[in-house]
Design a protein around this motif. Structure first.
Motif, mmCIF file in Angstrom:
data_model
loop_
_atom_site.group_PDB
_atom_site.id
_atom_site.type_symbol
_atom_site.label_atom_id
_atom_site.label_comp_id
_atom_site.label_asym_id
_atom_site.label_seq_id
_atom_site.Cartn_x
_atom_site.Cartn_y
_atom_site.Cartn_z
ATOM 1 N N VAL A 1 5.910 12.665 9.357
ATOM 2 C CA VAL A 1 5.013 13.260 8.369
ATOM 3 C C VAL A 1 3.580 12.808 8.620
ATOM 4 O O VAL A 1 3.332 11.688 9.072
ATOM 5 N N LEU A 2 2.637 13.697 8.311
ATOM 6 C CA LEU A 2 1.215 13.369 8.464
ATOM 7 C C LEU A 2 0.649 12.738 7.203
ATOM 8 O O LEU A 2 -0.274 11.929 7.264
ATOM 9 N N TYR A 3 1.216 13.090 6.059
ATOM 10 C CA TYR A 3 0.677 12.539 4.813
ATOM 11 C C TYR A 3 1.752 12.489 3.738
ATOM 12 O O TYR A 3 2.787 13.148 3.832
ATOM 13 N N GLY A 4 1.467 11.693 2.714
ATOM 14 C CA GLY A 4 2.375 11.537 1.592
ATOM 15 C C GLY A 4 1.926 12.349 0.385
ATOM 16 O O GLY A 4 1.287 13.401 0.526
ATOM 17 N N PRO A 5 2.215 11.865 -0.805
ATOM 18 C CA PRO A 5 1.912 12.626 -2.007
ATOM 19 C C PRO A 5 0.465 12.471 -2.446
ATOM 20 O O PRO A 5 -0.270 11.609 -1.951
ATOM 21 N N LEU A 6 0.062 13.311 -3.378
ATOM 22 C CA LEU A 6 -1.167 13.063 -4.113
ATOM 23 C C LEU A 6 -0.966 11.802 -4.952
ATOM 24 O O LEU A 6 0.165 11.419 -5.257
ATOM 25 N N ASN A 7 -2.055 11.161 -5.325
ATOM 26 C CA ASN A 7 -1.945 9.817 -5.860
ATOM 27 C C ASN A 7 -1.332 9.744 -7.253
ATOM 28 O O ASN A 7 -0.678 8.761 -7.589
ATOM 29 N N THR B 1 4.688 16.890 5.152
ATOM 30 C CA THR B 1 4.480 15.854 4.160
ATOM 31 C C THR B 1 5.855 15.419 3.682
ATOM 32 O O THR B 1 6.803 16.214 3.693
ATOM 33 N N GLY B 2 5.979 14.148 3.301
ATOM 34 C CA GLY B 2 7.304 13.707 2.878
ATOM 35 C C GLY B 2 7.410 12.215 2.684
ATOM 36 O O GLY B 2 6.415 11.532 2.416
ATOM 37 N N ALA B 3 8.601 11.701 2.834
ATOM 38 C CA ALA B 3 8.954 10.331 2.463
ATOM 39 C C ALA B 3 8.208 9.293 3.289
ATOM 40 O O ALA B 3 7.826 9.529 4.442
ATOM 41 N N GLU C 1 0.824 -1.213 0.000
ATOM 42 C CA GLU C 1 0.000 0.000 0.000
ATOM 43 C C GLU C 1 0.853 1.256 0.000
ATOM 44 O O GLU C 1 0.496 2.263 -0.621
ATOM 45 N N SER C 2 1.971 1.224 0.677
ATOM 46 C CA SER C 2 2.858 2.376 0.686
ATOM 47 C C SER C 2 3.406 2.641 -0.710
ATOM 48 O O SER C 2 3.490 3.793 -1.158
ATOM 49 N N GLU C 3 3.768 1.574 -1.410
ATOM 50 C CA GLU C 3 4.261 1.729 -2.774
ATOM 51 C C GLU C 3 3.132 2.143 -3.714
ATOM 52 O O GLU C 3 3.323 2.970 -4.609
ATOM 53 N N ASN C 4 1.955 1.555 -3.506
ATOM 54 C CA ASN C 4 0.760 1.925 -4.261
ATOM 55 C C ASN C 4 0.497 3.422 -4.235
ATOM 56 O O ASN C 4 0.212 4.043 -5.251
ATOM 57 N N LYS D 1 2.103 6.309 0.711
ATOM 58 C CA LYS D 1 1.668 6.622 2.078
ATOM 59 C C LYS D 1 2.784 6.357 3.082
ATOM 60 O O LYS D 1 3.555 5.406 2.923
ATOM 61 N N PRO D 2 2.840 7.157 4.141
ATOM 62 C CA PRO D 2 3.815 6.896 5.204
ATOM 63 C C PRO D 2 3.607 5.509 5.802
ATOM 64 O O PRO D 2 2.494 5.144 6.189
ATOM 65 N N ILE D 3 4.668 4.750 5.894
ATOM 66 C CA ILE D 3 4.585 3.367 6.356
ATOM 67 C C ILE D 3 3.996 3.279 7.761
ATOM 68 O O ILE D 3 3.138 2.439 8.046
ATOM 69 N N ALA D 4 4.441 4.155 8.650
ATOM 70 C CA ALA D 4 3.981 4.102 10.038
ATOM 71 C C ALA D 4 2.476 4.330 10.133
ATOM 72 O O ALA D 4 1.791 3.713 10.963
ATOM 73 N N LEU D 5 1.931 5.202 9.281
ATOM 74 C CA LEU D 5 0.501 5.485 9.336
ATOM 75 C C LEU D 5 -0.324 4.354 8.741
ATOM 76 O O LEU D 5 -1.423 4.071 9.223
#
Length: 484
Positions: free
Chosen positions: A327-333, A319-321, A91-94, A97-101
Protein backbone atom coordinates in the motif's frame (compact mmCIF):
# COMPACT_ATOMS: atom_id res chain seq x y z
CA UNK A 1 -14.96 -7.67 27.70
CA UNK A 2 -13.39 -4.37 26.72
CA UNK A 3 -9.68 -3.92 26.21
CA UNK A 4 -8.06 -1.55 28.71
CA UNK A 5 -6.84 1.63 27.04
CA UNK A 6 -3.19 2.57 27.34
CA UNK A 7 -2.62 5.71 29.42
CA UNK A 8 -0.48 8.42 27.85
CA UNK A 9 0.79 11.17 30.12
CA UNK A 10 2.30 14.64 29.95
CA UNK A 11 6.06 15.01 30.37
CA UNK A 12 6.91 17.98 32.58
CA UNK A 13 10.28 18.67 34.20
CA UNK A 14 11.40 15.09 33.77
CA UNK A 15 8.23 13.46 35.12
CA UNK A 16 5.31 11.76 33.39
CA UNK A 17 2.14 13.25 34.83
CA UNK A 18 -1.61 13.14 34.38
CA UNK A 19 -3.47 16.39 33.86
CA UNK A 20 -3.74 18.26 37.15
CA UNK A 21 -7.54 17.98 37.10
CA UNK A 22 -7.50 14.39 35.84
CA UNK A 23 -9.28 15.10 32.56
CA UNK A 24 -8.52 12.83 29.59
CA UNK A 25 -9.51 12.33 25.99
CA UNK A 26 -9.61 9.11 23.98
CA UNK A 27 -7.09 8.53 21.21
CA UNK A 28 -8.36 6.63 18.17
CA UNK A 29 -6.41 4.51 15.71
CA UNK A 30 -7.67 5.75 12.30
CA UNK A 31 -6.99 2.40 10.67
CA UNK A 32 -9.60 0.76 12.91
CA UNK A 33 -11.73 3.65 14.11
CA UNK A 34 -11.32 2.33 17.65
CA UNK A 35 -9.81 3.97 20.74
CA UNK A 36 -6.50 2.50 21.91
CA UNK A 37 -5.35 5.03 24.53
CA UNK A 38 -6.26 7.99 26.67
CA UNK A 39 -4.24 11.21 26.86
CA UNK A 40 -4.37 14.16 29.25
CA UNK A 41 -6.64 17.03 28.38
CA UNK A 42 -4.30 19.60 29.85
CA UNK A 43 -5.47 22.87 31.36
CA UNK A 44 -3.99 26.05 32.78
CA UNK A 45 -2.26 24.33 35.72
CA UNK A 46 -0.47 21.91 33.40
CA UNK A 47 0.61 24.70 31.05
CA UNK A 48 1.87 26.72 34.02
CA UNK A 49 3.92 23.76 35.26
CA UNK A 50 5.46 23.03 31.87
CA UNK A 51 6.33 26.68 31.24
CA UNK A 52 7.85 27.00 34.70
CA UNK A 53 10.03 23.94 34.05
CA UNK A 54 11.20 25.26 30.69
CA UNK A 55 11.84 28.72 32.13
CA UNK A 56 13.89 27.33 35.01
CA UNK A 57 15.97 25.18 32.66
CA UNK A 58 16.63 27.93 30.14
CA UNK A 59 19.59 29.83 31.68
CA UNK A 60 21.82 26.77 32.02
CA UNK A 61 20.88 25.43 28.58
CA UNK A 62 21.37 28.86 26.97
CA UNK A 63 24.81 29.22 28.51
CA UNK A 64 26.15 25.88 27.30
CA UNK A 65 28.80 26.12 24.61
CA UNK A 66 27.36 24.95 21.26
CA UNK A 67 29.50 21.81 21.28
CA UNK A 68 27.66 20.60 24.39
CA UNK A 69 24.24 21.14 22.83
CA UNK A 70 25.52 19.36 19.74
CA UNK A 71 26.52 16.40 21.88
CA UNK A 72 22.98 16.16 23.27
CA UNK A 73 21.35 16.31 19.83
CA UNK A 74 23.71 13.73 18.37
CA UNK A 75 22.90 11.40 21.26
CA UNK A 76 19.17 11.97 20.65
CA UNK A 77 19.64 11.05 16.98
CA UNK A 78 21.49 7.89 17.98
CA UNK A 79 18.72 6.99 20.41
CA UNK A 80 16.09 7.53 17.69
CA UNK A 81 17.90 4.90 15.63
CA UNK A 82 18.22 2.54 18.58
CA UNK A 83 14.52 2.83 19.42
CA UNK A 84 13.31 3.11 15.84
CA UNK A 85 10.93 0.16 16.06
CA UNK A 86 9.18 1.70 19.08
CA UNK A 87 8.81 5.00 17.23
CA UNK A 88 7.51 3.24 14.11
CA UNK A 89 4.92 1.30 16.10
CA UNK A 90 3.76 4.43 17.93
CA UNK A 91 3.44 6.47 14.74
CA UNK A 92 1.67 3.71 12.87
CA UNK A 93 -0.88 3.41 15.66
CA UNK A 94 -1.09 7.21 15.90
CA UNK A 95 -1.88 7.68 12.24
CA UNK A 96 -2.67 4.28 10.72
CA UNK A 97 0.42 4.69 8.53
CA UNK A 98 1.93 1.69 6.73
CA UNK A 99 4.73 0.37 8.92
CA UNK A 100 7.16 -0.16 6.04
CA UNK A 101 6.78 3.45 4.88
CA UNK A 102 7.31 4.92 8.35
CA UNK A 103 10.46 2.82 8.58
CA UNK A 104 11.82 3.85 5.18
CA UNK A 105 10.46 7.37 4.66
CA UNK A 106 10.29 8.95 8.13
CA UNK A 107 12.91 7.51 10.48
CA UNK A 108 15.97 8.15 8.23
CA UNK A 109 15.15 11.80 7.43
CA UNK A 110 14.23 12.55 11.05
CA UNK A 111 17.57 11.22 12.28
CA UNK A 112 19.35 13.15 9.55
CA UNK A 113 17.51 16.37 10.44
CA UNK A 114 18.44 16.11 14.12
CA UNK A 115 22.07 15.57 13.15
CA UNK A 116 21.94 18.53 10.78
CA UNK A 117 20.78 20.85 13.55
CA UNK A 118 23.38 19.37 15.88
CA UNK A 119 25.97 20.64 13.41
CA UNK A 120 24.18 23.93 12.86
CA UNK A 121 24.48 24.64 16.59
CA UNK A 122 28.20 25.24 16.02
CA UNK A 123 27.87 27.23 12.80
CA UNK A 124 26.00 30.42 13.70
CA UNK A 125 27.19 33.11 11.33
CA UNK A 126 26.91 36.89 11.35
CA UNK A 127 28.74 39.99 10.24
CA UNK A 128 32.28 40.21 11.47
CA UNK A 129 33.18 42.72 14.16
CA UNK A 130 34.22 46.07 12.75
CA UNK A 131 34.50 49.82 13.23
CA UNK A 132 31.51 51.55 11.68
CA UNK A 133 32.03 54.69 13.75
CA UNK A 134 35.46 56.08 14.51
CA UNK A 135 36.65 54.97 17.94
CA UNK A 136 34.07 52.20 18.38
CA UNK A 137 33.93 48.50 17.56
CA UNK A 138 30.59 46.81 16.85
CA UNK A 139 29.88 43.14 17.48
CA UNK A 140 26.81 41.10 16.55
CA UNK A 141 25.63 38.42 18.97
CA UNK A 142 23.10 35.75 18.07
CA UNK A 143 21.23 34.49 21.09
CA UNK A 144 18.36 32.04 21.75
CA UNK A 145 14.98 33.67 22.09
CA UNK A 146 13.98 31.81 25.29
CA UNK A 147 11.16 29.38 25.97
CA UNK A 148 9.38 28.20 22.81
CA UNK A 149 5.73 27.13 22.80
CA UNK A 150 5.33 24.68 19.91
CA UNK A 151 2.19 23.09 18.47
CA UNK A 152 2.63 20.14 16.10
CA UNK A 153 0.07 18.76 13.60
CA UNK A 154 -1.44 15.31 13.13
CA UNK A 155 -0.29 14.55 9.58
CA UNK A 156 3.37 13.94 10.49
CA UNK A 157 3.31 14.19 14.29
CA UNK A 158 6.70 12.58 14.83
CA UNK A 159 8.58 14.34 12.05
CA UNK A 160 7.02 17.73 12.72
CA UNK A 161 8.03 17.42 16.36
CA UNK A 162 11.61 16.97 15.13
CA UNK A 163 11.33 20.01 12.85
CA UNK A 164 10.34 22.04 15.90
CA UNK A 165 12.44 20.84 18.81
CA UNK A 166 15.72 20.23 16.91
CA UNK A 167 16.42 23.81 15.76
CA UNK A 168 15.02 25.27 18.97
CA UNK A 169 17.24 23.15 21.24
CA UNK A 170 20.26 23.58 18.97
CA UNK A 171 19.96 27.36 19.24
CA UNK A 172 19.82 27.22 23.04
CA UNK A 173 16.08 27.51 23.65
CA UNK A 174 13.95 25.33 25.87
CA UNK A 175 10.72 23.79 24.64
CA UNK A 176 7.13 23.05 25.56
CA UNK A 177 5.52 21.15 22.71
CA UNK A 178 1.93 20.03 22.25
CA UNK A 179 1.07 17.25 19.80
CA UNK A 180 -2.33 17.13 18.16
CA UNK A 181 -5.06 15.70 20.37
CA UNK A 182 -5.54 12.90 17.80
CA UNK A 183 -1.84 11.88 17.60
CA UNK A 184 -0.01 12.26 20.93
CA UNK A 185 1.58 8.80 21.24
CA UNK A 186 4.83 9.28 19.31
CA UNK A 187 5.55 12.68 20.87
CA UNK A 188 5.17 11.23 24.36
CA UNK A 189 7.65 8.53 23.37
CA UNK A 190 10.03 11.21 22.05
CA UNK A 191 9.83 12.86 25.46
CA UNK A 192 11.01 9.65 27.08
CA UNK A 193 13.93 9.47 24.64
CA UNK A 194 15.01 13.09 25.04
CA UNK A 195 14.52 13.06 28.80
CA UNK A 196 16.76 10.04 29.20
CA UNK A 197 19.49 11.64 27.08
CA UNK A 198 19.35 14.89 29.03
CA UNK A 199 19.58 12.94 32.26
CA UNK A 200 22.50 10.81 31.08
CA UNK A 201 24.48 13.88 30.03
CA UNK A 202 23.73 15.81 33.19
CA UNK A 203 21.27 18.41 31.92
CA UNK A 204 17.91 19.48 33.31
CA UNK A 205 15.01 17.48 31.90
CA UNK A 206 13.02 20.72 31.96
CA UNK A 207 14.74 21.61 28.69
CA UNK A 208 12.08 19.58 26.86
CA UNK A 209 8.45 19.22 27.94
CA UNK A 210 5.33 17.69 26.33
CA UNK A 211 1.76 18.53 27.21
CA UNK A 212 -1.19 16.83 25.56
CA UNK A 213 -4.48 18.54 24.94
CA UNK A 214 -6.83 20.23 22.51
CA UNK A 215 -7.12 23.67 20.91
CA UNK A 216 -7.81 25.26 24.28
CA UNK A 217 -4.54 23.83 25.60
CA UNK A 218 -2.73 25.31 22.60
CA UNK A 219 -4.37 28.68 23.19
CA UNK A 220 -3.25 28.65 26.82
CA UNK A 221 0.31 27.91 25.69
CA UNK A 222 0.42 30.72 23.15
CA UNK A 223 -1.12 33.27 25.51
CA UNK A 224 1.10 32.29 28.45
CA UNK A 225 3.44 35.03 29.67
CA UNK A 226 6.58 32.83 29.68
CA UNK A 227 7.20 31.84 26.03
CA UNK A 228 9.12 34.28 23.87
CA UNK A 229 8.08 32.47 20.70
CA UNK A 230 5.10 30.48 19.46
CA UNK A 231 5.51 28.00 16.59
CA UNK A 232 2.67 26.13 14.95
CA UNK A 233 2.20 23.82 12.00
CA UNK A 234 -1.49 23.59 11.22
CA UNK A 235 -4.44 25.08 9.39
CA UNK A 236 -4.71 28.69 8.24
CA UNK A 237 -7.46 29.25 10.79
CA UNK A 238 -5.28 27.95 13.61
CA UNK A 239 -2.36 30.07 12.43
CA UNK A 240 -4.46 33.21 12.40
CA UNK A 241 -5.68 32.49 15.91
CA UNK A 242 -2.11 31.95 17.13
CA UNK A 243 -0.92 35.16 15.48
CA UNK A 244 -3.78 37.09 17.06
CA UNK A 245 -3.17 35.60 20.51
CA UNK A 246 0.59 36.15 20.31
CA UNK A 247 0.08 39.78 19.30
CA UNK A 248 -1.27 40.60 22.74
CA UNK A 249 2.25 40.53 24.19
CA UNK A 250 4.22 40.70 20.91
CA UNK A 251 5.53 37.15 20.98
CA UNK A 252 7.56 36.09 17.99
CA UNK A 253 5.48 33.77 15.78
CA UNK A 254 6.56 31.00 13.39
CA UNK A 255 3.75 29.69 11.18
CA UNK A 256 3.73 26.78 8.71
CA UNK A 257 0.16 26.53 7.50
CA UNK A 258 -1.79 25.15 4.59
CA UNK A 259 -0.90 24.60 0.95
CA UNK A 260 -2.46 24.12 -2.44
CA UNK A 261 0.52 23.17 -4.55
CA UNK A 262 0.16 23.68 -8.31
CA UNK A 263 1.73 20.98 -10.49
CA UNK A 264 2.21 22.60 -13.91
CA UNK A 265 2.65 20.02 -16.68
CA UNK A 266 3.68 21.29 -20.12
CA UNK A 267 3.17 19.47 -23.43
CA UNK A 268 6.85 18.51 -23.81
CA UNK A 269 6.78 16.49 -20.58
CA UNK A 270 7.43 12.76 -20.44
CA UNK A 271 3.85 11.89 -19.51
CA UNK A 272 4.54 8.42 -18.14
CA UNK A 273 7.31 9.65 -15.85
CA UNK A 274 5.30 12.68 -14.71
CA UNK A 275 2.24 10.57 -13.91
CA UNK A 276 4.31 8.06 -11.97
CA UNK A 277 5.93 10.76 -9.79
CA UNK A 278 2.80 12.88 -9.37
CA UNK A 279 0.78 9.84 -8.26
CA UNK A 280 3.21 9.19 -5.43
CA UNK A 281 3.54 12.88 -4.52
CA UNK A 282 -0.23 13.34 -4.56
CA UNK A 283 -1.33 10.26 -2.63
CA UNK A 284 1.55 9.68 -0.21
CA UNK A 285 0.33 9.97 3.39
CA UNK A 286 -3.23 9.99 1.99
CA UNK A 287 -2.59 13.44 0.51
CA UNK A 288 -2.38 14.81 4.05
CA UNK A 289 0.61 16.98 3.27
CA UNK A 290 0.71 20.75 2.77
CA UNK A 291 3.00 20.24 -0.22
CA UNK A 292 1.12 17.31 -1.82
CA UNK A 293 0.84 17.28 -5.62
CA UNK A 294 -2.93 17.50 -5.64
CA UNK A 295 -3.66 20.47 -7.97
CA UNK A 296 -2.49 19.57 -11.46
CA UNK A 297 -2.54 22.04 -14.36
CA UNK A 298 -2.00 20.31 -17.72
CA UNK A 299 -1.44 21.93 -21.11
CA UNK A 300 -4.52 21.35 -23.24
CA UNK A 301 -2.70 19.49 -26.05
CA UNK A 302 -1.88 16.56 -23.74
CA UNK A 303 -4.77 16.90 -21.30
CA UNK A 304 -6.80 13.86 -22.31
CA UNK A 305 -3.81 11.56 -22.54
CA UNK A 306 -2.51 12.74 -19.18
CA UNK A 307 -5.87 12.35 -17.41
CA UNK A 308 -6.32 8.82 -18.75
CA UNK A 309 -2.85 7.84 -17.56
CA UNK A 310 -3.37 9.47 -14.16
CA UNK A 311 -6.75 7.78 -13.67
CA UNK A 312 -5.19 4.43 -14.51
CA UNK A 313 -2.35 5.03 -12.04
CA UNK A 314 -4.87 6.02 -9.35
CA UNK A 315 -6.88 2.86 -9.89
CA UNK A 316 -3.70 0.82 -9.41
CA UNK A 317 -2.67 2.63 -6.21
CA UNK A 318 -3.47 0.81 -2.98
CA UNK A 319 -4.54 1.99 0.42
CA UNK A 320 -4.96 -0.43 3.28
CA UNK A 321 -3.66 -2.09 6.42
CA UNK A 322 -0.52 -0.96 8.22
CA UNK A 323 1.22 -4.31 7.67
CA UNK A 324 0.55 -4.49 3.92
CA UNK A 325 3.83 -3.58 2.21
CA UNK A 326 2.08 -2.98 -1.13
CA UNK A 327 0.00 0.00 0.00
CA UNK A 328 1.09 3.58 -0.68
CA UNK A 329 -0.93 5.17 2.09
CA UNK A 330 -3.17 4.50 5.06
CA UNK A 331 -6.35 6.13 6.31
CA UNK A 332 -7.28 9.74 6.79
CA UNK A 333 -6.35 10.80 10.28
CA UNK A 334 -9.75 11.15 11.92
CA UNK A 335 -13.49 11.03 11.37
CA UNK A 336 -13.75 14.79 10.87
CA UNK A 337 -11.10 14.72 8.15
CA UNK A 338 -12.90 11.89 6.37
CA UNK A 339 -16.10 13.93 6.52
CA UNK A 340 -14.28 16.94 5.06
CA UNK A 341 -12.88 15.00 2.11
CA UNK A 342 -16.26 13.41 1.42
CA UNK A 343 -17.82 16.86 1.52
CA UNK A 344 -15.58 18.18 -1.24
CA UNK A 345 -16.59 15.28 -3.47
CA UNK A 346 -20.28 15.63 -2.67
CA UNK A 347 -20.21 19.36 -3.51
CA UNK A 348 -18.47 18.99 -6.86
CA UNK A 349 -20.02 21.18 -9.58
CA UNK A 350 -21.89 19.60 -12.47
CA UNK A 351 -19.03 20.25 -14.90
CA UNK A 352 -16.58 18.17 -12.82
CA UNK A 353 -15.93 14.53 -13.64
CA UNK A 354 -14.66 11.87 -11.24
CA UNK A 355 -12.16 9.88 -13.28
CA UNK A 356 -11.16 7.49 -10.47
CA UNK A 357 -12.08 6.83 -6.85
CA UNK A 358 -14.33 9.30 -5.09
CA UNK A 359 -15.52 7.08 -2.24
CA UNK A 360 -14.67 5.68 1.18
CA UNK A 361 -13.22 2.17 1.14
CA UNK A 362 -13.13 -0.61 3.72
CA UNK A 363 -15.54 -1.62 6.45
CA UNK A 364 -13.64 0.03 9.27
CA UNK A 365 -11.29 2.96 9.68
CA UNK A 366 -11.13 6.17 7.68
CA UNK A 367 -9.80 4.99 4.31
CA UNK A 368 -10.56 6.89 1.11
CA UNK A 369 -9.87 5.74 -2.44
CA UNK A 370 -7.21 7.45 -4.58
CA UNK A 371 -9.26 9.96 -6.53
CA UNK A 372 -8.87 11.98 -9.74
CA UNK A 373 -11.29 14.79 -10.63
CA UNK A 374 -11.15 16.52 -14.03
CA UNK A 375 -13.15 19.20 -15.85
CA UNK A 376 -12.59 21.78 -13.14
CA UNK A 377 -12.54 25.57 -13.34
CA UNK A 378 -10.26 27.97 -11.50
CA UNK A 379 -12.98 29.27 -9.19
CA UNK A 380 -14.24 25.85 -8.05
CA UNK A 381 -14.11 25.19 -4.32
CA UNK A 382 -12.02 22.04 -4.70
CA UNK A 383 -9.42 24.01 -6.68
CA UNK A 384 -9.27 26.92 -4.25
CA UNK A 385 -9.46 25.16 -0.89
CA UNK A 386 -7.14 22.60 0.69
CA UNK A 387 -8.74 19.14 0.60
CA UNK A 388 -5.95 17.42 2.58
CA UNK A 389 -6.88 14.02 1.27
CA UNK A 390 -6.03 11.57 -1.57
CA UNK A 391 -7.73 13.70 -4.24
CA UNK A 392 -5.90 15.03 -7.31
CA UNK A 393 -7.68 17.68 -9.36
CA UNK A 394 -6.87 18.41 -13.00
CA UNK A 395 -7.35 21.62 -14.98
CA UNK A 396 -6.44 22.34 -18.59
CA UNK A 397 -4.45 25.48 -19.55
CA UNK A 398 -3.53 26.92 -22.94
CA UNK A 399 -0.20 28.68 -22.53
CA UNK A 400 2.51 29.68 -20.07
CA UNK A 401 0.82 32.97 -19.14
CA UNK A 402 -2.42 31.23 -18.18
CA UNK A 403 -0.51 28.52 -16.30
CA UNK A 404 1.20 31.14 -14.12
CA UNK A 405 -2.05 33.02 -13.53
CA UNK A 406 -3.95 29.93 -12.43
CA UNK A 407 -1.06 28.46 -10.46
CA UNK A 408 -0.74 31.67 -8.43
CA UNK A 409 -4.49 32.20 -8.24
CA UNK A 410 -5.03 30.73 -4.76
CA UNK A 411 -4.52 32.05 -1.23
CA UNK A 412 -1.80 29.53 -0.42
CA UNK A 413 1.85 29.79 -1.43
CA UNK A 414 3.87 26.94 0.05
CA UNK A 415 5.07 24.66 -2.75
CA UNK A 416 4.79 24.09 -6.50
CA UNK A 417 6.33 22.13 -9.35
CA UNK A 418 6.97 22.57 -13.08
CA UNK A 419 7.25 19.72 -15.55
CA UNK A 420 9.00 20.53 -18.84
CA UNK A 421 12.11 19.73 -20.89
CA UNK A 422 12.55 23.42 -21.77
CA UNK A 423 15.21 24.87 -19.46
CA UNK A 424 14.30 28.48 -20.22
CA UNK A 425 10.64 27.82 -19.49
CA UNK A 426 11.56 26.09 -16.23
CA UNK A 427 13.61 29.11 -15.16
CA UNK A 428 10.85 31.57 -16.11
CA UNK A 429 8.28 29.56 -14.23
CA UNK A 430 10.47 29.23 -11.13
CA UNK A 431 10.74 33.03 -11.08
CA UNK A 432 7.04 33.65 -11.69
CA UNK A 433 5.53 31.08 -9.34
CA UNK A 434 4.69 32.76 -6.02
CA UNK A 435 5.54 29.82 -3.77
CA UNK A 436 8.19 29.14 -1.15
CA UNK A 437 9.45 26.10 -3.05
CA UNK A 438 9.52 25.31 -6.77
CA UNK A 439 10.44 21.79 -7.86
CA UNK A 440 11.37 21.15 -11.49
CA UNK A 441 10.50 17.73 -12.97
CA UNK A 442 9.96 16.34 -9.49
CA UNK A 443 7.69 17.03 -6.55
CA UNK A 444 8.05 16.67 -2.76
CA UNK A 445 11.72 15.75 -2.04
CA UNK A 446 13.06 17.63 1.00
CA UNK A 447 16.55 17.88 2.44
CA UNK A 448 17.66 19.19 5.82
CA UNK A 449 19.98 21.76 4.23
CA UNK A 450 17.21 23.57 2.30
CA UNK A 451 14.39 25.72 3.75
CA UNK A 452 10.74 24.74 3.85
CA UNK A 453 8.16 27.49 4.24
CA UNK A 454 5.69 29.59 2.28
CA UNK A 455 4.16 32.96 1.61
CA UNK A 456 0.65 34.44 1.76
CA UNK A 457 -1.75 32.32 3.83
CA UNK A 458 0.76 29.47 4.00
CA UNK A 459 2.43 31.41 6.80
CA UNK A 460 5.91 32.76 7.46
CA UNK A 461 9.17 31.51 8.91
CA UNK A 462 11.19 28.56 7.66
CA UNK A 463 11.61 24.98 8.81
CA UNK A 464 14.80 23.03 8.17
CA UNK A 465 18.09 24.60 6.93
CA UNK A 466 20.18 27.36 8.48
CA UNK A 467 17.25 29.71 7.85
CA UNK A 468 15.03 27.61 10.09
CA UNK A 469 17.77 27.56 12.70
CA UNK A 470 18.14 31.35 12.62
CA UNK A 471 14.38 31.73 13.17
CA UNK A 472 14.99 30.49 16.72
CA UNK A 473 17.59 33.17 17.46
CA UNK A 474 17.59 36.88 18.16
CA UNK A 475 20.21 39.47 17.16
CA UNK A 476 21.95 41.79 19.59
CA UNK A 477 24.32 44.65 18.74
CA UNK A 478 27.20 45.25 21.15
CA UNK A 479 29.28 48.44 20.71
CA UNK A 480 32.39 49.19 22.69
CA UNK A 481 34.56 52.27 22.88
CA UNK A 482 38.18 51.84 21.81
CA UNK A 483 39.21 54.46 24.35
CA UNK A 484 38.81 51.87 27.10
Amino acid sequence: MTTALRRLRNYIDGEFRDAADGRTTEVVNPATGEAYATAPLSGAADVDAAMAAAEAAFPAWRDLVPAERQKVLLKIADRFEERAEELIAAESENCGKPIALVRSEEIPPMVDQIRFFAGAARMLEGRSAGEYMEGFTSIIRREPVGVCAQVAPWNYPMMMAVWKFAPALAAGNTVVIKPSDTTPASTVLIADIIGSVLDELGHSRGVFNVICGDRETGRLMVEHKVPAMASITGSVRAGMQVAESASKDLKRVHLELGGKAPVVVFEDTDIAKAVEDITVAGYFNAGQDCTAATRVLVQDSIHDEFVAALAKAASETKTGAVDDEDVLYGPLNNANQLKQVKGFIERLPAHAKIEAGGEQVGEKGYFFAPTVVSGLKQGDEIVQQEVFGPVITVQSFSDEKQAVEWANGVEYALASSVWTKDHGRAMRMSKSLDFGCVWINTHIPLVAEMPHGGFKKSGYGKDLSSYGFEDYTRIKHVMTSLDG
